[in-house]
Design an enzyme around this catalytic site. Structure first.
Site, mmCIF file in Angstrom:
data_model
loop_
_atom_site.group_PDB
_atom_site.id
_atom_site.type_symbol
_atom_site.label_atom_id
_atom_site.label_comp_id
_atom_site.label_asym_id
_atom_site.label_seq_id
_atom_site.Cartn_x
_atom_site.Cartn_y
_atom_site.Cartn_z
ATOM 1 N N GLU A 40 0.726 -1.113 0.054
ATOM 2 C CA GLU A 40 0.085 -0.142 0.063
ATOM 3 C C GLU A 40 0.827 1.280 -0.032
ATOM 4 O OE1 GLU A 40 -3.058 0.382 -0.838
ATOM 5 O OE2 GLU A 40 -3.735 -1.698 -0.447
ATOM 6 N N TYR A 123 -5.973 6.655 4.534
ATOM 7 C CA TYR A 123 -6.089 5.647 3.702
ATOM 8 C C TYR A 123 -5.468 4.032 4.143
ATOM 9 C CZ TYR A 123 -5.637 2.480 -0.459
ATOM 10 O OH TYR A 123 -5.470 1.226 -1.061
ATOM 11 N N ASP A 141 -9.418 4.509 -2.394
ATOM 12 C CA ASP A 141 -8.311 5.094 -3.407
ATOM 13 C C ASP A 141 -8.841 5.648 -4.424
ATOM 14 O OD1 ASP A 141 -9.146 2.693 -4.875
ATOM 15 O OD2 ASP A 141 -7.285 1.778 -4.942
ATOM 16 N N CYS A 193 -14.439 -0.618 -14.221
ATOM 17 C CA CYS A 193 -14.741 0.563 -14.061
ATOM 18 C C CYS A 193 -13.478 1.512 -14.515
ATOM 19 C CB CYS A 193 -15.449 0.954 -12.956
ATOM 20 S SG CYS A 193 -16.600 2.673 -12.784
ATOM 21 N N CYS A 200 -18.749 -1.277 -19.023
ATOM 22 C CA CYS A 200 -20.183 -1.440 -18.183
ATOM 23 C C CYS A 200 -20.733 -2.702 -18.191
ATOM 24 C CB CYS A 200 -21.020 -0.336 -18.690
ATOM 25 S SG CYS A 200 -20.275 1.443 -18.133
ATOM 26 N N CYS A 203 -19.982 -5.241 -15.578
ATOM 27 C CA CYS A 203 -19.981 -4.766 -14.186
ATOM 28 C C CYS A 203 -20.908 -5.412 -13.704
ATOM 29 C CB CYS A 203 -20.142 -3.075 -14.175
ATOM 30 S SG CYS A 203 -20.507 -2.496 -12.578
ATOM 31 N N CYS A 209 -26.099 1.326 -10.950
ATOM 32 C CA CYS A 209 -25.071 2.662 -11.594
ATOM 33 C C CYS A 209 -26.074 3.582 -11.895
ATOM 34 C CB CYS A 209 -24.283 2.111 -12.447
ATOM 35 S SG CYS A 209 -22.874 3.320 -12.825
#
Length: 355
Positions: A40, A123, A141, A193, A200, A203, A209
Site C-alpha cells: 500500500e 487511507y 483510493d 470501471c 459497463c 460490471c 449505477c
C-alpha cells in the site's frame, strides 16, 4: 429472500475474477499485514505494474519487518529508486523501526493505533484494518473514488466531492468480508470501471449505477482544473578528480528528495535561468568550469525542473569538501540517487565523453 445488495454482487464477482497479486492472500486466508502495508505504501501515486517488481525485491531483501527496520536507510532509498516520492521510503523505514521496537514486529489492529505510526495516513490505516485484519473500515483510493462517483452519479468535481464519496463508500461497506469488499472495489475500478472506456456490460453492479442510467458514467468523476505547474531552473556541477571519481553530496534529511544523494548544484528557482557567472558562485570548488550543451527536464508533482550541467576537473585530488563524497562511476549504482540525478549523470557523462 431479500435481493442481493451491491456488495453481495460485488463479492460474488470478486470470488470469480479477483486479480492475482503478490501481496494478496489466497482466497479464504488472511493477508500478511507486512505485505499489505509494504504494497500500500508503494502503490501510493504508482501503478500496480510498476510496483510488483519493487515489492518482490524488497521482500527478497527484507523478508520481515524486523529486517527492514535493521536495514541502512541508504539501502532502502537505493532499492526505492524509480518509485519517486522518496518521503514514502523514509517513512517506510521509520515505521518499520517503530513497529519492530515498540510493537514486537506486529502491526496494531485498530485504525487509531495505525494512524499513530510514521507514514500511515487515513487511507493506509483503513486498508490495513480492512485487508490485513478483516475489520470493517472505509477504504477509498483512486479506483474506489471513480466507482463510487459513477455509481451514485456524483457530478461535483474532485477533490471537493471527496467527503461525499467517502460517505457513500461507507454505506456500501459491509460488516461481512470487509477486506474482500475493499479489494473488490479496487479491482472493479482497475479492470472494469476504468478511467476511459469503462466496460459497463461486465460490471456486476450495473443495475445499481446511476451514472450509467443517466448516460454520464464515462465522464465521472469530474475534476477541478489543475493549476499550471511553474518551471524552476538550476545548474548541476559535474566535478571529477584525476582518478575519475565524481563529487556527490547528500540532500537535507527532510523536504523534497530528502536524504538522497545528488550532484552539487545551485538552488532551483522560478523565473529566469541561471547565468553562467552567477552559477559559478555556488560551485563546490574552484575549477575550470564549462557549460555542457543541452539540458535535463524533469517533472515533479508541483513543478517542472530544467537543469543545465557545468563540468570541471579538480586540479588536485583532495578527499573532498566536508559536505561531499567522491564516488567512482562504477559505484553509482549503489548510491541512493533519485531519477532526476540519474538523468543529470547520464547527460554529464555523454557531454564529457565528447570532449
Amino acid at each position: 429472500m431479500t435481493d442481493p445488495t451491491p456488495s453481495d454482487r460485488l463479492l460474488d464477482w470478486y470470488d470469480r475474477h479477483r486479480r492475482t497479486l503478490p501481496w494478496r492472500a489466497a482466497a479464504g486466508t488472511c493477508a500478511d499485514p507486512y505485505h499489505v502495508w509494504l504494497s500500500e505504501i508503494m502503490l501510493q501515486q504508482t501503478t500496480v505494474v510498476t510496483v510488483i517488481p519493487y515489492f518482490q525485491r524488497f521482500l527478497a531483501r527484507w523478508p520481515t519487518i524486523h529486517e527492514l527496520a535493521a536495514a541502512d536507510l541508504d539501502d532502502v532509498l537505493t532499492q526505492w529508486q524509480g518509485l519517486g516520492y522518496y518521503a514514502r521510503a523514509r517513512n517506510l523505514h521509520k515505521c518499520a523501526q517503530v513497529v519492530s521496537a515498540n510493537h514486537g514486529g506486529e502491526f496494531p489492529t485498530t485504525e487509531s493505533a495505525l494512524l499513530a505510526l510514521p507514514g500511515i495516513g487515513a487511507y493506509t490505516a483503513a486498508a490495513l484494518t480492512s485487508i490485513a485484519f478483516d475489520k470493517r473500515a472505509v477504504v477509498v483510493d483512486g479506483n474506489v473514488e471513480r466507482v463510487v462517483a459513477r455509481l451514485f452519479a456524483l457530478t461535483d468535481p474532485l477533490p471537493g466531492v471527496k467527503k461525499t464519496v467517502k460517505e457513500h463508500a461507507d454505506r456500501l461497506t459491509p460488516d461481512r468480508r470487509p477486506g474482500d469488499h475493499a479489494q473488490a472495489m479496487m479491482d472493479l475500478g482497475a479492470t472494469v470501471c476504468t478511467p476511459t472506456s469503462p466496460k459497463c456490460d461486465l460490471c456486476p453492479i450495473l443495475a445499481h449505477c446511476l451514472g450509467r442510467q443517466q448516460g454520464i458514467a464515462a465522464d465521472l468523476p469530474r475534476r477541478a482544473p489543475r493549476k499550471t505547474r511553474p518551471t524552476r531552473h538550476g545548474v548541476i556541477f559535474w566535478l571529477q578528480r584525476k582518478d575519475g571519481a565524481v563529487l556527490l553530496r547528500r540532500r537535507p534529511p527532510t523536504g523534497l528528495l530528502g536524504g538522497m544523494m545528488e550532484l552539487p548544484g545551485t538552488d532551483w528557482r522560478e523565473g529566469e535561468a541561471w547565468r553562467e557567472a552567477e552559477a559559478r558562485q555556488q560551485a563546490p570548488t574552484e575549477a575550470r568550469w564549462r557549460l555542457l550543451p543541452g539540458s535535463i527536464r524533469h517533472t515533479f508533482t508541483h513543478f517542472h525542473l530544467v537543469l543545465t550541467v557545468m563540468a570541471g576537473q579538480c586540479a588536485q585530488s583532495p578527499s573532498g569538501p566536508p559536505s561531499g563524497t567522491w564516488v567512482k562511476r562504477e559505484d553509482f549504482g549503489s548510491q541512493a540517487l533519485p531519477t532526476v540525478m540519474r538523468k543529470a549523470i547520464d547527460h554529464a557523462m555523454a557531454g564529457t565523453a565528447k570532449s
